[in-house]
Motif scaffolding. Structure first.
Motif, mmCIF file in Angstrom:
data_model
loop_
_atom_site.group_PDB
_atom_site.id
_atom_site.type_symbol
_atom_site.label_atom_id
_atom_site.label_comp_id
_atom_site.label_asym_id
_atom_site.label_seq_id
_atom_site.Cartn_x
_atom_site.Cartn_y
_atom_site.Cartn_z
ATOM 1 N N ALA A 1 0.875 -1.204 -0.056
ATOM 2 C CA ALA A 1 0.059 0.110 -0.145
ATOM 3 C C ALA A 1 0.930 1.150 -0.139
ATOM 4 O O ALA A 1 0.567 2.213 -0.581
ATOM 5 C CB ALA A 1 -0.973 0.002 1.001
ATOM 6 N N CYS A 2 2.004 1.246 0.840
ATOM 7 C CA CYS A 2 2.805 2.372 0.770
ATOM 8 C C CYS A 2 4.194 1.621 0.699
ATOM 9 O O CYS A 2 4.822 0.917 1.388
ATOM 10 C CB CYS A 2 2.954 3.299 1.949
ATOM 11 S SG CYS A 2 4.110 4.384 1.972
ATOM 12 N N GLY A 3 5.160 1.951 -0.373
ATOM 13 C CA GLY A 3 6.233 1.336 -0.239
ATOM 14 C C GLY A 3 7.685 2.256 -0.104
ATOM 15 O O GLY A 3 8.607 2.166 -0.609
ATOM 16 N N CYS A 4 7.165 3.339 0.902
ATOM 17 C CA CYS A 4 8.369 4.174 1.169
ATOM 18 C C CYS A 4 9.442 3.391 2.082
ATOM 19 O O CYS A 4 9.026 2.528 2.695
ATOM 20 C CB CYS A 4 7.887 5.453 1.961
ATOM 21 S SG CYS A 4 7.267 4.971 3.785
ATOM 22 N N ASP A 5 10.583 3.924 2.217
ATOM 23 C CA ASP A 5 11.558 3.170 2.692
ATOM 24 C C ASP A 5 11.120 2.976 4.444
ATOM 25 O O ASP A 5 11.453 1.973 4.965
ATOM 26 C CB ASP A 5 12.893 4.284 2.809
ATOM 27 C CG ASP A 5 13.594 4.262 1.491
ATOM 28 O OD1 ASP A 5 13.108 3.362 0.690
ATOM 29 O OD2 ASP A 5 14.513 5.075 1.421
ATOM 30 N N LYS A 6 10.614 3.965 4.901
ATOM 31 C CA LYS A 6 10.125 4.003 6.490
ATOM 32 C C LYS A 6 8.965 2.417 6.411
ATOM 33 O O LYS A 6 9.584 1.810 7.381
ATOM 34 C CB LYS A 6 9.419 5.000 6.796
ATOM 35 C CG LYS A 6 9.110 5.007 8.487
ATOM 36 C CD LYS A 6 9.245 6.557 8.947
ATOM 37 C CE LYS A 6 9.249 6.520 10.337
ATOM 38 N NZ LYS A 6 9.909 5.361 11.148
ATOM 39 N N CYS A 7 8.176 2.605 5.750
ATOM 40 C CA CYS A 7 7.285 1.309 5.824
ATOM 41 C C CYS A 7 8.016 0.036 5.570
ATOM 42 O O CYS A 7 7.876 -1.037 6.068
ATOM 43 C CB CYS A 7 6.130 1.551 5.022
ATOM 44 S SG CYS A 7 4.766 2.622 5.357
ATOM 45 N N GLN A 8 9.050 -0.122 4.616
ATOM 46 C CA GLN A 8 9.656 -1.229 4.167
ATOM 47 C C GLN A 8 10.520 -1.608 5.495
ATOM 48 O O GLN A 8 10.633 -2.813 5.862
ATOM 49 C CB GLN A 8 10.619 -1.019 2.993
ATOM 50 C CG GLN A 8 9.923 -0.895 1.694
ATOM 51 C CD GLN A 8 10.676 -0.787 0.398
ATOM 52 O OE1 GLN A 8 11.806 -1.237 0.658
ATOM 53 N NE2 GLN A 8 10.454 -0.097 -0.479
ATOM 54 N N SER B 1 3.700 4.201 10.407
ATOM 55 C CA SER B 1 4.299 5.395 11.397
ATOM 56 C C SER B 1 4.518 6.662 11.043
ATOM 57 O O SER B 1 5.171 7.345 11.492
ATOM 58 C CB SER B 1 5.433 4.636 11.926
ATOM 59 O OG SER B 1 6.262 4.537 10.737
ATOM 60 N N HIS B 2 3.626 6.885 9.719
ATOM 61 C CA HIS B 2 3.666 8.331 9.131
ATOM 62 C C HIS B 2 2.311 8.667 9.015
ATOM 63 O O HIS B 2 1.476 7.746 8.435
ATOM 64 C CB HIS B 2 4.853 8.312 7.969
ATOM 65 C CG HIS B 2 4.593 7.588 7.078
ATOM 66 N ND1 HIS B 2 3.380 7.713 6.075
ATOM 67 C CD2 HIS B 2 5.080 6.281 6.539
ATOM 68 C CE1 HIS B 2 3.414 6.725 5.233
ATOM 69 N NE2 HIS B 2 4.490 5.869 5.268
ATOM 70 N N PRO B 3 1.737 9.972 8.656
ATOM 71 C CA PRO B 3 0.498 10.115 8.223
ATOM 72 C C PRO B 3 0.446 9.604 6.719
ATOM 73 O O PRO B 3 1.065 9.663 6.181
ATOM 74 C CB PRO B 3 0.402 11.576 8.431
ATOM 75 C CG PRO B 3 1.720 12.158 8.913
ATOM 76 C CD PRO B 3 2.606 11.030 8.890
HETATM 77 ZN ZN LIG Z 1 5.207 4.668 3.846
#
Ligand SMILES: [Zn+2]
Length: 95
Positions: free
Chosen positions: A32-39, A93-95
């Motif tokens: 759903a979100c592939g940003c570094d933080k989520c990964q 862990s981010h909006p």
């Molecule tokens: Zn993310």
């Protein structure tokens, strides 16, 4: 005991989880979100739930390969990984 750097201890689960995560999720772009933080959150959550398999960095490569080819272990990791993806997707862990 004086361990040299090349004789350090590594957790074999780490490269295996990363590899499975890449194959199952990053290549397919199903997150759903592939940003570094989520990964990173998904990897940490997964690794914290799996028992570590320690090896030396010297013997590591063969040991990791053998573990990776174990179908039972792969399916155990994928089960935890799938749950972790869901947890992080539901609570990023981010909006
Ligand atoms: Zn993310």
């Amino acid at each position: 005991m004086n361990l040299k750097k090349e004789l350090s201890v590594i957790n074999a689960m780490e490269p295996i989880v990363i590899q499975l995560f890449e194959e199952q999720y990053l290549k397919e772009r199903t997150l759903a979100c592939g940003c570094d933080k989520c990964q990173l959150d998904i990897l940490l959550l997964t690794l914290n739930q799996l028992p570590p398999r320690y090896t030396s960095s010297q013997a590591g490569e063969a040991y990791i390969k053998a573990l990776y080819l174990n179908p039972q272990l792969q399916s155990d990791i994928l089960k935890v990984l799938t749950q972790s993806v869901k947890v992080i997707e539901d609570n990023p862990s981010h909006p």
